[in-house]
Scaffold this motif. Structure first.
Motif, PDB file in Angstrom:
ATOM      1  N   VAL A 185       0.852  -1.185   0.000  1.00 25.83           N
ATOM      2  CA  VAL A 185       0.000   0.000   0.000  1.00 25.83           C
ATOM      3  C   VAL A 185       0.889   1.237   0.000  1.00 25.83           C
ATOM      4  O   VAL A 185       1.788   1.365   0.842  1.00 25.83           O
ATOM      5  CB  VAL A 185      -0.931   0.023   1.228  1.00 25.83           C
ATOM      6  CG1 VAL A 185      -1.820   1.269   1.202  1.00 25.83           C
ATOM      7  CG2 VAL A 185      -1.781  -1.235   1.277  1.00 25.83           C
ATOM      8  N   THR A 186       0.654   2.141  -0.951  1.00 26.62           N
ATOM      9  CA  THR A 186       1.371   3.414  -0.993  1.00 26.62           C
ATOM     10  C   THR A 186       0.358   4.549  -1.116  1.00 26.62           C
ATOM     11  O   THR A 186      -0.748   4.354  -1.629  1.00 26.62           O
ATOM     12  CB  THR A 186       2.345   3.471  -2.180  1.00 26.62           C
ATOM     13  OG1 THR A 186       1.628   3.194  -3.391  1.00 26.62           O
ATOM     14  CG2 THR A 186       3.460   2.460  -2.015  1.00 26.62           C
ATOM     15  N   ILE A 187       0.756   5.723  -0.641  1.00 26.12           N
ATOM     16  CA  ILE A 187      -0.095   6.910  -0.701  1.00 26.12           C
ATOM     17  C   ILE A 187       0.563   7.913  -1.643  1.00 26.12           C
ATOM     18  O   ILE A 187       1.731   8.275  -1.455  1.00 26.12           O
ATOM     19  CB  ILE A 187      -0.289   7.547   0.690  1.00 26.12           C
ATOM     20  CG1 ILE A 187      -0.712   6.488   1.721  1.00 26.12           C
ATOM     21  CG2 ILE A 187      -1.295   8.682   0.619  1.00 26.12           C
ATOM     22  CD1 ILE A 187      -2.047   5.861   1.449  1.00 26.12           C
ATOM     23  N   THR A 188      -0.160   8.357  -2.676  1.00 30.11           N
ATOM     24  CA  THR A 188       0.383   9.326  -3.622  1.00 30.11           C
ATOM     25  C   THR A 188       0.311  10.730  -3.037  1.00 30.11           C
ATOM     26  O   THR A 188      -0.248  10.956  -1.961  1.00 30.11           O
ATOM     27  CB  THR A 188      -0.390   9.276  -4.950  1.00 30.11           C
ATOM     28  OG1 THR A 188      -1.740   9.709  -4.714  1.00 30.11           O
ATOM     29  CG2 THR A 188      -0.398   7.863  -5.513  1.00 30.11           C
ATOM     30  N   THR A 189       0.872  11.692  -3.772  1.00 28.09           N
ATOM     31  CA  THR A 189       0.876  13.079  -3.295  1.00 28.09           C
ATOM     32  C   THR A 189      -0.531  13.649  -3.167  1.00 28.09           C
ATOM     33  O   THR A 189      -0.764  14.550  -2.364  1.00 28.09           O
ATOM     34  CB  THR A 189       1.702  13.961  -4.249  1.00 28.09           C
ATOM     35  OG1 THR A 189       1.206  13.791  -5.586  1.00 28.09           O
ATOM     36  CG2 THR A 189       3.173  13.567  -4.206  1.00 28.09           C
ATOM     37  N   ASP A 190      -1.472  13.140  -3.967  1.00 29.49           N
ATOM     38  CA  ASP A 190      -2.853  13.627  -3.844  1.00 29.49           C
ATOM     39  C   ASP A 190      -3.681  12.755  -2.896  1.00 29.49           C
ATOM     40  O   ASP A 190      -4.908  12.798  -2.915  1.00 29.49           O
ATOM     41  CB  ASP A 190      -3.525  13.703  -5.217  1.00 29.49           C
ATOM     42  CG  ASP A 190      -3.676  12.323  -5.866  1.00 29.49           C
ATOM     43  OD1 ASP A 190      -3.170  11.329  -5.287  1.00 29.49           O
ATOM     44  OD2 ASP A 190      -4.287  12.244  -6.945  1.00 29.49           O
ATOM     45  N   ILE A 204      -7.852   3.627  -4.439  1.00 28.61           N
ATOM     46  CA  ILE A 204      -8.981   4.053  -3.609  1.00 28.61           C
ATOM     47  C   ILE A 204      -8.824   5.548  -3.362  1.00 28.61           C
ATOM     48  O   ILE A 204      -7.745   6.016  -2.988  1.00 28.61           O
ATOM     49  CB  ILE A 204      -9.009   3.289  -2.270  1.00 28.61           C
ATOM     50  CG1 ILE A 204      -9.073   1.772  -2.523  1.00 28.61           C
ATOM     51  CG2 ILE A 204     -10.181   3.737  -1.410  1.00 28.61           C
ATOM     52  CD1 ILE A 204      -8.943   0.931  -1.266  1.00 28.61           C
ATOM     53  N   SER A 205      -9.903   6.316  -3.568  1.00 21.16           N
ATOM     54  CA  SER A 205      -9.829   7.769  -3.404  1.00 21.16           C
ATOM     55  C   SER A 205      -9.676   8.131  -1.937  1.00 21.16           C
ATOM     56  O   SER A 205     -10.121   7.387  -1.051  1.00 21.16           O
ATOM     57  CB  SER A 205     -11.076   8.436  -3.982  1.00 21.16           C
ATOM     58  OG  SER A 205     -12.214   8.047  -3.234  1.00 21.16           O
ATOM     59  N   PRO A 206      -9.065   9.299  -1.637  1.00 22.56           N
ATOM     60  CA  PRO A 206      -8.851   9.695  -0.236  1.00 22.56           C
ATOM     61  C   PRO A 206     -10.148   9.833   0.549  1.00 22.56           C
ATOM     62  O   PRO A 206     -10.180   9.604   1.761  1.00 22.56           O
ATOM     63  CB  PRO A 206      -8.134  11.045  -0.356  1.00 22.56           C
ATOM     64  CG  PRO A 206      -7.608  11.098  -1.743  1.00 22.56           C
ATOM     65  CD  PRO A 206      -8.507  10.263  -2.582  1.00 22.56           C
TER      66      PRO A 206
END
Length: 687
Positions: free
Chosen positions: A580-585, A648-650
């Motif tokens: 699982v990674t989280i992008t800048t947005d 998955i959207s924030p």
């Protein structure tokens, strides 16, 4: 009427002076008549002085201010020219540098003229006094000298180049001591590139060139300091084993590796500063270029030696500087000429090792110890069948493509050039070095060379080398809803056509014969396929064999290739824990690698599930929209490499104070694939 008017002269007016106009003369010839229109223009007064020292914006802009008096109107355009110090020459040998046109501020109080000059565009890299004159955009206005001067501390140079050295070898070290002015230290970097050039047109590189391919680069800046550094010609400037830079430059520039002669290099000294708009393309200005040449390394001796206890590979590489520590990969091979094979020689590896070339250029490596257990297995080796191979390891000369002769020259009348396809003694395609397809000759394509013994084995003819027929270990992978098994083959294609190799698929108590297809792809490969459903959930073993392979070929006995098998493979479909990674947005990217599961373009789907963590356990979160790279309905399928990717959207994480996890599972057909249950992945926390 015919008249001639002398062109107006625009003298430079010294500070505080008044321009003296030159009289205008008109010549009238006998019989002519006409009208002359004269316009009276008052003299313009402009008396400016340099106001204060040089100022910088912290980047690459120099702020220059003039103040004084003038009767010119407010915002009159004024062209400013800098007069370079004695001994400093600008572009095309000029003594001046244009600094742009600027508006005069003259609306009460002292007249002011302020300039913002790009140091890189103007090329103001020197120590000395910069003087100025200003020419207003006003009829018949001369150039007015500005009182005073601006002292710059912009020197940027180094103490030593190699252009005058008597002898330069690859690895020659020299100490470089930079000099940079106080006006540049805080925001500029000094870079010395040691470029290889291939002809006189490439002695100088563009100051805007942002490529560093093949450059031995040393950088000084405020963080690294401006201390003396040591550079080694053609290789990394660091201490320790050599990492050669020049082969990449030669290959990148399309140099014929078979070319002989010296290596042509040039030092390029540049100054650079960060470019906020393009961080990967800094501002650069080429300060100086110096050309020189270096002797190309050459393999002069290479062969085998024997003692009672050892088989030894030895040789000599000329034209290497002391301390270079050049490493070579060496290997021992057997060769079998075929009586009806023309120049064809079958070769097979025996042993391998590596060696570091000594300071005097010599190298020696015991490849076989005849005293031990391994030596006993090789006791039947005949000296007349043996030769050795030298190869430059990829780590020594990093580059996408180069030939051995790009690195080390050699006489192909003494040493035989060999391609990767001829000699790889393992089956790792990643070790294969691509070559430029435009190159055709053996020396242009060769990644290694064989010792002089190979020519003797081939009775003086340049041999056509091929591996003794051999199987690699088979592999298996899923593509779509098929199981593909493949095996790399070594040896001549014509032999394998006669050998009719095939696969045997052992599925528990059942054995299935799979006819293979010969494919010329990154070498020669045997490939076959079967339905994934036939092996799903079972343990299998894949064997490549050729029981009907000929034991004689081209008139001589040939050892038949030995069958090779995989270890037991458990084909139960499984899902590894997702990453699982989280992008800048703040988008959540979920990736999950599958095992023995159908891939795109199959239609067997997987489901990504968002879980909310609480005291009672992990509860699925309803109504979450998941975007799959390869969607099918509300779920997704794997890519061709067996990897599922979803996003998955924030907004799905409704409360920042809560904790969430994700997992991947098979939801269709009660979580089964071909009737076999698919174990869900472990649930992984979202960081």
């Amino acid at each position: 009427m015919s008249a001639s008017v002398d062109p107006p002269v625009e003298p430079i007016v010294e500070p505080g002076g008044v321009p003296t106009p030159k009289p205008v003369t008109v010549d009238l010839f006998t019989g002519s008549e006409g009208t002359i229109h004269l316009v009276a223009v008052p003299f313009a007064k402009l008396d400016l002085s340099v106001a204060g020292p040089a100022q910088y914006d912290g980047k690459h802009q120099l702020l220059i201010k003039f103040s004084g008096s003038s009767d010119l109107s407010h915002e009159t355009e004024c062209a400013v020219v800098g007069i370079l110090p004695e001994g400093i020459v600008g572009p095309a040998g000029s003594k001046t540098v244009a600094l742009g046109s600027w508006k005069l501020a003259n609306n009460g109080g002292p007249a002011k003229l302020e300039l913002t000059v790009d140091v890189f565009e103007a090329g103001l890299f020197f120590d000395g006094a910069l003087r100025f004159y200003v020419r207003p955009d006003y009829p018949c206005a001369p150039a007015y000298r500005v009182n005073g001067e601006l002292q710059l501390e912009h020197r940027a140079t180094i103490n030593k180049y190699l252009g005058e050295a008597a002898t330069v070898l690859i690895g020659t070290g020299f100490d470089v001591d930079p000099e940079i002015g106080d006006g540049l230290k805080d925001w500029c970097a000094l870079r010395l590139n040691l470029w290889e050039h291939l002809d006189s047109e490439k002695l100088s590189r563009s100051a805007t060139d942002d490529g560093d391919d093949g450059a031995d680069s040393v950088v000084w800046d405020a963080s690294l300091g401006f201390e003396k550094r040591t550079v080694r010609v053609g290789c990394s400037p660091l201490d320790g084993p050599a990492v050669l830079i020049y082969p990449a430059a030669r290959a990148h520039a399309g140099t014929d590796p078979a070319a002989t002669g010296t290596l042509q290099f040039s030092h390029v000294l540049m100054i650079e500063a960060p470019n906020p708009q393009s961080p990967d393309k800094p501002f650069r200005y080429e300060l100086q270029t110096r050309a020189f040449s270096a002797s190309k390394p050459a393999l002069t001796v290479f062969g085998l030696a024997y003692t009672e206890d050892f088989i030894i590979a030895q040789g000599n590489v000329a034209n290497l500087a002391e301390g270079l520590k050049l490493r070579l990969d060496l290997s021992l091979w057997t060769a079998q000429p075929l009586s009806q094979g023309g120049r064809l020689v079958l070769v097979d590896p025996v042993a391998k090792g590596d060696v570091v070339v000594s300071d005097d250029g010599s190298f020696s490596k015991n490849l076989v110890d005849l005293r031990g257990e391994e030596g006993a297995k090789l006791s039947d080796l005949r000296a007349e069948d043996l030769f050795c191979v030298a190869r430059v390891p990829a780590a020594v000369a990093p580059s996408e493509r180069w030939a051995f002769a790009h690195v080390i020259g050699y006489d192909e009348q003494k040493f035989v050039p060999l391609r990767d396809e001829d000699l790889l003694y393992d089956f790792d395609p990643g070790d294969r070095r691509p070559v430029d397809p435009k190159l055709k000759s053996p020396k242009q394509l060769a990644c290694a060379v064989a010792s002089s013994e190979l020519l003797a084995i081939a009775k003086g003819d340049v041999p056509q080398v091929a591996r003794l027929p051999e199987f690699a270990t088979p592999t298996a992978e899923v593509r779509g809803e098929q199981l593909y098994v493949s095996c790399s083959l070594r040896g001549p294609f014509e032999y394998w056509q006669k050998a009719a190799p095939a696969f045997l698929l052992d599925i528990g108590t059942q054995a299935v014969q799979l006819s293979g297809t010969l494919v010329k792809s990154n070498g020669l490969v045997l490939e076959a396929k079967t339905a994934l459903s036939s092996v799903c959930g079972k343990k299998i073993k894949v064997t490549a064999s050729a029981p009907d392979a000929p034991d004689r070929w081209r008139g001589d006995a040939v050892v038949k290739p030995t069958a090779r098998s995989t270890s037991e493979l458990d084909c139960t479909p499984a899902l590894r824990p997702p990453t699982v990674t989280i992008t800048t947005d703040k988008t959540i990217v979920v990736e999950c690698q599958t095992l023995w599961f159908p891939t795109h373009p199959g239609n067997k789907t997987l489901f990504v599930e968002l879980l909310e963590v609480d005291a009672s356990g992990d509860a699925p979160v309803a109504g979450v929209t998941v975007r799959y790279d390869y969607p099918v309905g509300g779920e997704g399928v794997c890519g061709t490499a067996g990897r599922l990717v979803a996003r998955i959207s924030p907004g799905a994480l409704s409360q920042a104070t809560k904790h969430y996890k994700v997992r991947v599972r098979r939801k269709q057909v009660n979580g089964t694939i071909y009737g076999v249950p698919v174990q869900p992945s472990d649930a992984v926390p979202i960081p």
